[in-house]
Design a protein around this motif. Structure first.
Motif, PDB file in Angstrom:
ATOM      1  N   TYR A  62      -1.932   3.792 -11.701  1.00 10.56           N
ATOM      2  CA  TYR A  62      -2.414   4.679 -12.760  1.00 10.56           C
ATOM      3  C   TYR A  62      -1.640   4.465 -14.065  1.00 10.56           C
ATOM      4  O   TYR A  62      -2.249   4.359 -15.140  1.00 10.56           O
ATOM      5  CB  TYR A  62      -2.296   6.150 -12.345  1.00 10.56           C
ATOM      6  CG  TYR A  62      -2.535   7.055 -13.518  1.00 10.56           C
ATOM      7  CD1 TYR A  62      -3.824   7.304 -13.968  1.00 10.56           C
ATOM      8  CD2 TYR A  62      -1.462   7.620 -14.229  1.00 10.56           C
ATOM      9  CE1 TYR A  62      -4.053   8.085 -15.092  1.00 10.56           C
ATOM     10  CE2 TYR A  62      -1.680   8.399 -15.349  1.00 10.56           C
ATOM     11  CZ  TYR A  62      -2.981   8.629 -15.781  1.00 10.56           C
ATOM     12  OH  TYR A  62      -3.202   9.382 -16.897  1.00 10.56           O
ATOM     13  N   ARG A  76      -0.095   4.086  -4.982  1.00  5.34           N
ATOM     14  CA  ARG A  76      -1.295   4.920  -5.027  1.00  5.34           C
ATOM     15  C   ARG A  76      -1.124   6.125  -5.940  1.00  5.34           C
ATOM     16  O   ARG A  76      -2.089   6.603  -6.525  1.00  5.34           O
ATOM     17  CB  ARG A  76      -1.655   5.374  -3.615  1.00  5.34           C
ATOM     18  CG  ARG A  76      -2.206   4.246  -2.743  1.00  5.34           C
ATOM     19  CD  ARG A  76      -2.466   4.691  -1.320  1.00  5.34           C
ATOM     20  NE  ARG A  76      -1.232   4.864  -0.578  1.00  5.34           N
ATOM     21  CZ  ARG A  76      -1.166   5.453   0.611  1.00  5.34           C
ATOM     22  NH1 ARG A  76      -2.253   5.925   1.180  1.00  5.34           N
ATOM     23  NH2 ARG A  76      -0.012   5.563   1.230  1.00  5.34           N
ATOM     24  N   ASN A  77       0.100   6.601  -6.063  1.00  2.00           N
ATOM     25  CA  ASN A  77       0.323   7.801  -6.869  1.00  2.00           C
ATOM     26  C   ASN A  77       0.431   7.490  -8.358  1.00  2.00           C
ATOM     27  O   ASN A  77      -0.200   8.149  -9.181  1.00  2.00           O
ATOM     28  CB  ASN A  77       1.596   8.523  -6.417  1.00  2.00           C
ATOM     29  CG  ASN A  77       1.881   9.766  -7.241  1.00  2.00           C
ATOM     30  OD1 ASN A  77       1.044  10.648  -7.349  1.00  2.00           O
ATOM     31  ND2 ASN A  77       3.053   9.828  -7.852  1.00  2.00           N
ATOM     32  N   TRP A  91       3.049   4.680  -1.238  1.00  2.00           N
ATOM     33  CA  TRP A  91       2.706   5.956  -1.886  1.00  2.00           C
ATOM     34  C   TRP A  91       2.874   5.832  -3.390  1.00  2.00           C
ATOM     35  O   TRP A  91       2.049   6.336  -4.158  1.00  2.00           O
ATOM     36  CB  TRP A  91       3.606   7.061  -1.351  1.00  2.00           C
ATOM     37  CG  TRP A  91       3.295   8.403  -1.937  1.00  2.00           C
ATOM     38  CD1 TRP A  91       2.404   9.321  -1.469  1.00  2.00           C
ATOM     39  CD2 TRP A  91       3.875   8.975  -3.118  1.00  2.00           C
ATOM     40  NE1 TRP A  91       2.383  10.437  -2.281  1.00  2.00           N
ATOM     41  CE2 TRP A  91       3.277  10.258  -3.306  1.00  2.00           C
ATOM     42  CE3 TRP A  91       4.826   8.543  -4.034  1.00  2.00           C
ATOM     43  CZ2 TRP A  91       3.619  11.087  -4.372  1.00  2.00           C
ATOM     44  CZ3 TRP A  91       5.162   9.370  -5.098  1.00  2.00           C
ATOM     45  CH2 TRP A  91       4.554  10.630  -5.255  1.00  2.00           C
ATOM     46  N   ASN A 150       0.850  -1.193   0.000  1.00  2.00           N
ATOM     47  CA  ASN A 150       0.000   0.000   0.000  1.00  2.00           C
ATOM     48  C   ASN A 150       0.884   1.240   0.000  1.00  2.00           C
ATOM     49  O   ASN A 150       0.644   2.194   0.741  1.00  2.00           O
ATOM     50  CB  ASN A 150      -0.934  -0.013   1.211  1.00  2.00           C
ATOM     51  CG  ASN A 150      -1.979   1.091   1.149  1.00  2.00           C
ATOM     52  OD1 ASN A 150      -2.382   1.520   0.064  1.00  2.00           O
ATOM     53  ND2 ASN A 150      -2.397   1.574   2.307  1.00  2.00           N
ATOM     54  N   TYR A 199      -0.058  -3.879 -12.603  1.00  2.00           N
ATOM     55  CA  TYR A 199      -1.473  -3.511 -12.667  1.00  2.00           C
ATOM     56  C   TYR A 199      -2.324  -4.719 -13.072  1.00  2.00           C
ATOM     57  O   TYR A 199      -3.350  -5.020 -12.447  1.00  2.00           O
ATOM     58  CB  TYR A 199      -1.675  -2.366 -13.657  1.00  2.00           C
ATOM     59  CG  TYR A 199      -3.103  -2.205 -14.131  1.00  2.00           C
ATOM     60  CD1 TYR A 199      -4.077  -1.646 -13.300  1.00  2.00           C
ATOM     61  CD2 TYR A 199      -3.482  -2.626 -15.407  1.00  2.00           C
ATOM     62  CE1 TYR A 199      -5.393  -1.518 -13.730  1.00  2.00           C
ATOM     63  CE2 TYR A 199      -4.794  -2.502 -15.841  1.00  2.00           C
ATOM     64  CZ  TYR A 199      -5.744  -1.947 -15.008  1.00  2.00           C
ATOM     65  OH  TYR A 199      -7.038  -1.825 -15.437  1.00  2.00           O
TER      66      TYR A 199
END
Length: 317
Positions: free
Chosen positions: A69, A64-65, A61, A59, A101
């Motif tokens: 994406y 998530r950043n 940074w 989890n 991903y």
């Protein structure tokens, strides 16, 4: 057959001493049994998968950043219309992020974490073969268990354990890098095809993650030094270097072309101070807090970490 010595034997003749094998040595006498050897190499790798699951799903940074994406944007084509959603990291080569991903979105959390842990744990293998090749050990028993110990230590560092089962990528790209060096160290005489294949591995890895570039330089230098006494040393050097370049273009050529067409810089957003860019300030994109500051630190920087880990990381380890 394994040699056995009665536990009640108190004779200490030279022959008896030479034949006496401790329990640990018997376990790690890899040369005596191919199945045992394979198990002792495979079990630790599976163990890293289990450890990754026990540590829990990542989890970070970075995940998530931009890790999720970047992979999603490349896979779905959304990156063609978005602009800098994940800041400058939006424009990093998306291949590694796409791999993680797809793994995270198509497998259950525990299974994707286990799969990444096993893959990252596979670094154990090339480290073992490198240690077995380079360590000057007196007998086959030692050549079996000492490299195992080296491999275990080499795969239990702070970076490996903290990133186990995660998407950071350092201990993913390390696998082909270590395999490349294991390949060139495989025999006493380096072959052209070995140097070329090792160069291709590191070149492709560098294309995926630019921070692997120093290892490409190291591989080319190593190939030259290893083959220096051979008549075909220049052929090996040229083929290794060409394979590095080819591998780099195979994994990053398409992305460099896209960055050049969109931003005028094939390595956008990096090196804008050298290659120019209308979208990035002309300055190096790096954090100067974590680089060596003196000549002594440049020479002995790993030892500086013992004094203060904050010199190289925001997080204490």
């Amino acid at each position: 057959m394994e040699q056995r010595v009665p536990t009640t034997d108190s004779v200490s003749t030279p022959n008896a001493a030479a034949n006496r094998v401790s329990i640990a040595q018997a376990i790690f006498a890899l040369n005596s049994n191919v199945t045992t050897r394979a198990m002792l190499l495979i079990v630790p790798i599976l163990g890293f998968g289990v450890l990754a699951v026990l540590l829990g799903q990542t989890n970070s940074w970075d995940l998530r950043n931009y890790h999720l994406y970047d992979g999603w944007a490349f896979w779905t084509g959304r990156g063609d219309s978005d602009f800098a959603v994940a800041q400058l990291q939006s424009y990093f080569n998306p291949l590694l992020a796409t791999f993680t991903y797809l793994l995270f979105t198509n497998l259950s959390p525990w299974l994707s974490t286990f799969a990444l842990g096993v893959l990252q744990g596979a670094n154990f293998l090339p480290i073992y073969f490198i240690a077995r090749r380079l360590l000057q050990l007196p007998d086959e028993t030692s050549r079996g268990w000492i490299p195992l110990g080296v491999s275990l230590v080499g795969t239990m560092g702070a970076t490996q354990v903290s990133e186990l089962g995660g998407s950071m990528g350092d201990n993913l790209v390390s696998l082909p890098i270590l395999c490349a060096f294991a390949l060139v160290l495989r025999n006493s005489e380096l072959k052209v095809v070995e140097g070329a294949f090792a160069g291709l591995l590191i070149g492709m890895t560098t294309g995926i993650k630019l921070t692997a570039a120093p290892f490409a330089i190291g591989l080319i230098t190593s190939a030259l030094l290893l083959a220096w006494s051979q008549r075909n040393r220049w052929s090996i050097l040229v083929c290794t270097g060409a394979a590095v370049a080819l591998g780099f273009l195979l994994t990053d050529g398409f992305w460099m072309l896209r960055m050049y067409r969109e931003f005028g810089n094939p390595l956008h957003p990096m090196f804008a101070h050298l290659l120019g860019s209308d979208y990035v300030p002309p300055m190096p994109v790096r954090d100067d807090r974590f680089i060596p500051q003196t000549v002594v630190e440049w020479l002995f920087y790993p030892l500086v970490w013992l004094i203060s880990a904050h010199r190289v990381s925001d997080t204490w380890f």
